[in-house]
Scaffold this motif. Structure first.
Motif, short mmCIF file in Angstrom:
data_model
loop_
_atom_site.label_atom_id
_atom_site.label_comp_id
_atom_site.label_asym_id
_atom_site.label_seq_id
_atom_site.Cartn_x
_atom_site.Cartn_y
_atom_site.Cartn_z
N PRO A 1 39.16 41.12 52.93
CA PRO A 1 40.07 40.59 53.95
C PRO A 1 40.43 39.13 53.72
O PRO A 1 41.20 38.55 54.49
N VAL A 2 39.91 38.52 52.67
CA VAL A 2 40.13 37.10 52.42
C VAL A 2 41.58 36.87 51.99
O VAL A 2 42.08 37.52 51.06
N PRO A 3 42.29 35.95 52.64
CA PRO A 3 43.66 35.63 52.21
C PRO A 3 43.67 35.18 50.76
O PRO A 3 42.80 34.44 50.32
N GLY A 4 44.66 35.63 50.03
CA GLY A 4 44.76 35.24 48.63
C GLY A 4 44.19 36.26 47.67
O GLY A 4 44.29 36.07 46.45
N ALA A 5 43.60 37.36 48.18
CA ALA A 5 43.03 38.36 47.29
C ALA A 5 44.10 38.99 46.40
O ALA A 5 43.87 39.21 45.21
N SER A 6 45.27 39.24 46.97
CA SER A 6 46.33 39.86 46.16
C SER A 6 46.82 38.89 45.08
O SER A 6 47.18 39.32 43.97
N GLU A 7 46.84 37.60 45.38
CA GLU A 7 47.23 36.62 44.36
C GLU A 7 46.21 36.58 43.23
O GLU A 7 46.56 36.38 42.06
N ARG A 8 44.93 36.78 43.58
CA ARG A 8 43.90 36.80 42.54
C ARG A 8 44.07 38.03 41.65
O ARG A 8 43.81 37.97 40.44
N ILE A 9 44.49 39.15 42.22
CA ILE A 9 44.76 40.35 41.42
C ILE A 9 45.88 40.07 40.43
O ILE A 9 45.83 40.48 39.26
N LYS A 10 46.91 39.35 40.86
CA LYS A 10 48.00 38.99 39.96
C LYS A 10 47.49 38.15 38.79
O LYS A 10 47.92 38.34 37.64
N ARG A 11 46.58 37.24 39.08
CA ARG A 11 46.04 36.41 38.00
C ARG A 11 45.30 37.26 36.97
O ARG A 11 45.37 36.99 35.76
N VAL A 12 44.60 38.28 37.44
CA VAL A 12 43.93 39.18 36.49
C VAL A 12 44.96 39.88 35.62
O VAL A 12 44.78 40.00 34.40
N ALA A 13 46.03 40.35 36.24
CA ALA A 13 47.09 41.04 35.48
C ALA A 13 47.75 40.12 34.46
O ALA A 13 48.26 40.58 33.43
N LEU A 14 47.71 38.83 34.71
CA LEU A 14 48.30 37.86 33.78
C LEU A 14 47.33 37.40 32.70
O LEU A 14 47.70 37.22 31.54
N TRP B 1 57.20 41.64 41.61
CA TRP B 1 56.29 40.98 40.67
C TRP B 1 55.95 41.91 39.51
O TRP B 1 55.92 41.49 38.36
N ILE B 2 55.73 43.20 39.79
CA ILE B 2 55.39 44.15 38.74
C ILE B 2 56.58 44.35 37.79
O ILE B 2 56.41 44.44 36.57
N VAL B 3 57.78 44.42 38.34
CA VAL B 3 58.97 44.52 37.49
C VAL B 3 59.05 43.32 36.56
O VAL B 3 59.43 43.44 35.38
N GLY B 4 58.69 42.16 37.08
CA GLY B 4 58.69 40.97 36.26
C GLY B 4 57.74 41.07 35.07
O GLY B 4 58.02 40.55 33.99
N ARG B 5 56.63 41.78 35.25
CA ARG B 5 55.69 41.96 34.15
C ARG B 5 56.28 42.86 33.07
O ARG B 5 55.90 42.76 31.89
N LEU B 6 57.20 43.74 33.42
CA LEU B 6 57.85 44.57 32.41
C LEU B 6 58.61 43.71 31.40
O LEU B 6 58.74 44.08 30.23
N GLN C 1 45.04 47.92 34.90
CA GLN C 1 44.43 48.38 36.14
C GLN C 1 44.74 47.43 37.29
O GLN C 1 44.89 47.86 38.44
N ALA C 2 44.84 46.15 36.99
CA ALA C 2 45.18 45.18 38.02
C ALA C 2 46.56 45.45 38.61
O ALA C 2 46.77 45.31 39.82
N LEU C 3 47.51 45.86 37.76
CA LEU C 3 48.84 46.20 38.26
C LEU C 3 48.77 47.41 39.20
O LEU C 3 49.45 47.45 40.23
N PHE C 4 47.96 48.39 38.83
CA PHE C 4 47.80 49.58 39.68
C PHE C 4 47.24 49.18 41.04
O PHE C 4 47.75 49.60 42.09
N TRP C 5 46.17 48.37 41.06
CA TRP C 5 45.54 48.00 42.33
C TRP C 5 46.43 47.07 43.14
O TRP C 5 46.39 47.10 44.38
#
Length: 344
Positions: A236-249, A275-280, A259-263
């Motif tokens: 529930p911590v704010p910023g968790a989704s941004e941390r997932i993006k960092r993993v994907a990067l 954001w995911i389209v941008g990774r393409l 897997q980070a993109l999937f989650w």
């Protein structure tokens, strides 16, 4: 009947009536009230015979554990029996929250060994099925954590897994040390470590978030880091989704980035599709690009994003993948688009 049995047993042990109250939500149980007894001591003295006996106590719970309960018939009925061997447990949005703040920890022992652990909130209805329950009432959370930590070594899957969940649900900072130790201990099995990482993200708030981040930054196992990304989706911590993006990067392993993109898609974070389209356009690894298209299909508005990819000037392999996942969609717009392509 329950209150009569409780009064008789309490009198036998010469306990004042105010020392400990019977758990209101557990009915049809042969209850023995004991005040001032530690969970470790109580567990040492029960379940020596062939008949299962239970020890229970209460502790303050973290907000995530309030209204946790056992369920039968696929979460359709709230509550269960102490004799049920197979039932689901957790929380469900199908039922109105009671705001219960206490956690009940129930441990079954048989033949001198712990055989099951059940963890429910004080609002969860439990049928005792006429079993013997030694009830300790409210106990010090530290003493509870010590007892549950001993159960982590029981070598019984159901006991270990639920004992760890019970520890994670304690509203006490001492639980964080137990979770952390198991998450980073590479001598444990990966399954045991993954359970600890999950509960860190799910129930331990900021401390759990920091632990998950530590795993992401330092653990050599790609499988463990993948699971840590999943744990972030539970946080529930704010910023968790941004941390997932960092993993994907940033992660060095393409499987972890994929897997980070999937989650990220599963979390339905705001702006995830764009954001995911941008990774393409930015990702070089073909496996990650493939999983990016699949991740788009998992979004609530996945059809919209797949159609954008399909209509864009991208490479033929990306277009083929978008077509495939559109073909798996039940959205009528996907079928219409496929028909247009076939007509051409």
């Amino acid at each position: 009947m329950k209150s009569i049995l409780a009064s008789i047993t309490a009198a036998m042990f010469c306990l004042p009536s105010w020392a400990v109250d019977a758990p209101a939500s557990i009915e049809n149980v042969v209850i023995e009230l004991r005040a001032g007894v530690s969970p470790v001591a109580a567990l040492d003295g029960v379940g020596r015979g062939k008949t299962a006996e239970w020890v229970g106590w209460s502790v303050p719970a973290v907000p995530e554990a309030r209204d946790v309960c056992c369920f039968t018939t696929n979460f359709k009925r709230r509550g269960c029996s102490l004799t049920d061997r197979d039932n689901s447990w957790g929380t469900s949005d199908q039922f109105q929250r009671s705001g219960a703040t206490d956690l009940y920890v129930l441990v079954e022992a048989k033949g001198g060994r712990p055989s099951r652990v059940r963890v429910v909130s004080s609002s969860c209805p439990v049928d005792g099925a006429n079993r013997r329950l030694v009830w300790l009432g409210p106990v010090d959370p530290g003493a509870s954590i010590v007892a549950l930590s001993k159960l982590l070594e029981a070598n019984v899957d159901d006991v270990e897994e639920t004992a760890l969940a019970a520890i994670a649900y304690h509203a006490d900072a001492r639980a964080d040390a137990v979770i952390e130790k198991r998450a980073i201990d590479r001598s444990l099995s990966e399954d045991s470590r993954k359970q600890a990482i999950f509960w860190a993200g799910n129930a331990r708030g900021e401390a759990g978030y920091r632990l998950v981040e530590r795993v992401l930054l330092s653990d050599p196992s790609g499988d463990i880091r993948e699971h840590a990304v999943f744990a972030l989706t539970q946080s529930p911590v704010p910023g968790a989704s941004e941390r997932i993006k960092r993993v994907a990067l940033e992660d060095r392993d393409n499987d972890v980035r994929a897997q980070a993109l999937f989650w990220l898609a599963q979390s339905n974070a705001k702006g995830a599709g764009e954001w995911i389209v941008g990774r393409l356009d930015a990702e070089d690894d073909d496996h990650v690009r493939e999983q990016a298209v699949f991740a788009l299909s998992q979004l609530k508005d996945g059809t919209d994003w797949l159609l954008k990819v399909l209509r864009s000037k991208r490479d033929s392999e990306t277009i083929r993948r978008a077509l495939f996942w559109l073909g798996q969609s039940d959205d009528p717009r996907a079928l219409q688009e496929l028909e247009k392509i076939l007509e051409k």
